[in-house]
Motif scaffolding. Structure first.
Motif, PDB file in Angstrom:
ATOM      1  N   LYS A   9       0.827  -1.204   0.000  1.00  0.00           N
ATOM      2  CA  LYS A   9       0.000   0.000   0.000  1.00  0.00           C
ATOM      3  C   LYS A   9       0.865   1.259   0.000  1.00  0.00           C
ATOM      4  N   ARG A  12       2.804   1.628  -3.323  1.00  0.00           N
ATOM      5  CA  ARG A  12       1.912   2.030  -4.411  1.00  0.00           C
ATOM      6  C   ARG A  12       1.619   3.528  -4.330  1.00  0.00           C
ATOM      7  N   ALA A  13       1.298   3.984  -3.125  1.00  0.00           N
ATOM      8  CA  ALA A  13       0.982   5.404  -2.958  1.00  0.00           C
ATOM      9  C   ALA A  13       2.203   6.266  -3.256  1.00  0.00           C
ATOM     10  N   ASP A  15       4.823   5.564  -5.053  1.00  0.00           N
ATOM     11  CA  ASP A  15       5.173   5.490  -6.459  1.00  0.00           C
ATOM     12  C   ASP A  15       4.286   6.425  -7.281  1.00  0.00           C
TER      13      ASP A  15
END
Lengths: 153, 153
Positions: A9, A12-13, A15
């Motif tokens: 999580k 992903r954020a 990136d």
DNA sequence: CAGCGGTGGTTCAATATTAAACCATTCGGC
DNA sequence: GCCGAATGGTTTAATATTGAACCACCGCTG
């Protein structure tokens, strides 16, 4: 080459955040480099372009539209005024307001420069297909408005 | 409320461009507001964070990674050095290079601040679903790298 | 080994940027 | 009508940011 390790999580954020900022920075500095060679700073162009397309605005409205502070706008508009590209007039109705307007000279300048500017934006965005551009716009819009709404200025 | 009218192609590109910049600006100023309350300017944080996660770098490398000019980095690193958060040491092998390293004090500061920073990024990006975040990252990455490649520094 | 072109950093001048303190004006309540 | 809160702008001090001019050092070539 990644240097931070967290949960899926988090990565992903992070990136998405990093890619978003870098893309914006890259595209913007590409566009602004041309404008600066015409003697217009990015901020000055932003203010003039807003006045040109929207019409006269007071300082606070300009600040909100451009996501800048009022103190900043005082300086930028001052520089535009000094160069004869914009004017500042006190409102009679409420003397706290200063209405900022583009001058004829400023209008001519934007009329001359804006078409090329748009074409450069088209050129830059052509890195993406039309469908991708729309997708990016929708995602960016959703992100921007949601974060802005959560953090009332 | 739209104030510019052009071809569909132009409006699509312009719309994507504006939304991209505004989203980046909104998210970034949301994140930076917290950091500034800790006495770290956005640039200073950017440099320290890079040094923390990547290791010592010379000025030019920092400039390229952060998309800033070398003159700018001279100033930011100077401020970090003055505050004891980083050091600058001349390379013996090639005396033109100055290696910039994070200090123990700087390392402690980033170690303390970075986890909250990541959580704030996660919070901001949670405006989008995980799939949307990945989609945004992919589009932004494609746009950024393509435009950068077309305009060699 | 002298000179020279190239690379890395710094300096300089101008503009931008923000937060915070401040001034000016309006407006509501009394 | 006066006062105090709220609103709009300006000022100030500090940092950032850039392009251009400049300095320091390297490596190469003659």
């Amino acid at each position: 080459m990644k240097h931070f390790h967290g949960t899926a999580k988090q990565e992903r954020a992070l990136d998405a955040y990093v890619k978003l900022l870098r893309a914006a920075d890259t595209v913007d500095s590409f566009l602004m480099s041309r404008l600066e060679s015409l003697g217009l700073s990015p901020s000055q162009f932003g203010v003039l372009e807003a006045l040109y397309h929207i019409g006269p605005l007071c300082l606070g409205e300009l600040a909100r539209k451009l996501l800048k502070t009022s103190g900043n706008l005082t300086m930028v508009v001052g520089n535009l005024e000094r160069r004869g590209l914009a004017t500042r007039t006190r409102q009679a109705a409420d003397r706290r307001f200063y209405l900022v307007s583009i001058s004829e000279k400023g209008r001519k300048l934007i009329a001359q420069v804006f078409p090329q500017h748009v074409e450069r934006i088209v050129g830059a965005m052509s890195a993406l297909t039309p469908a991708e551009q729309e997708s990016l716009a929708a995602l960016a819009r959703k992100l921007g408005t949601t974060v802005a709404a959560r953090n009332p200025k």
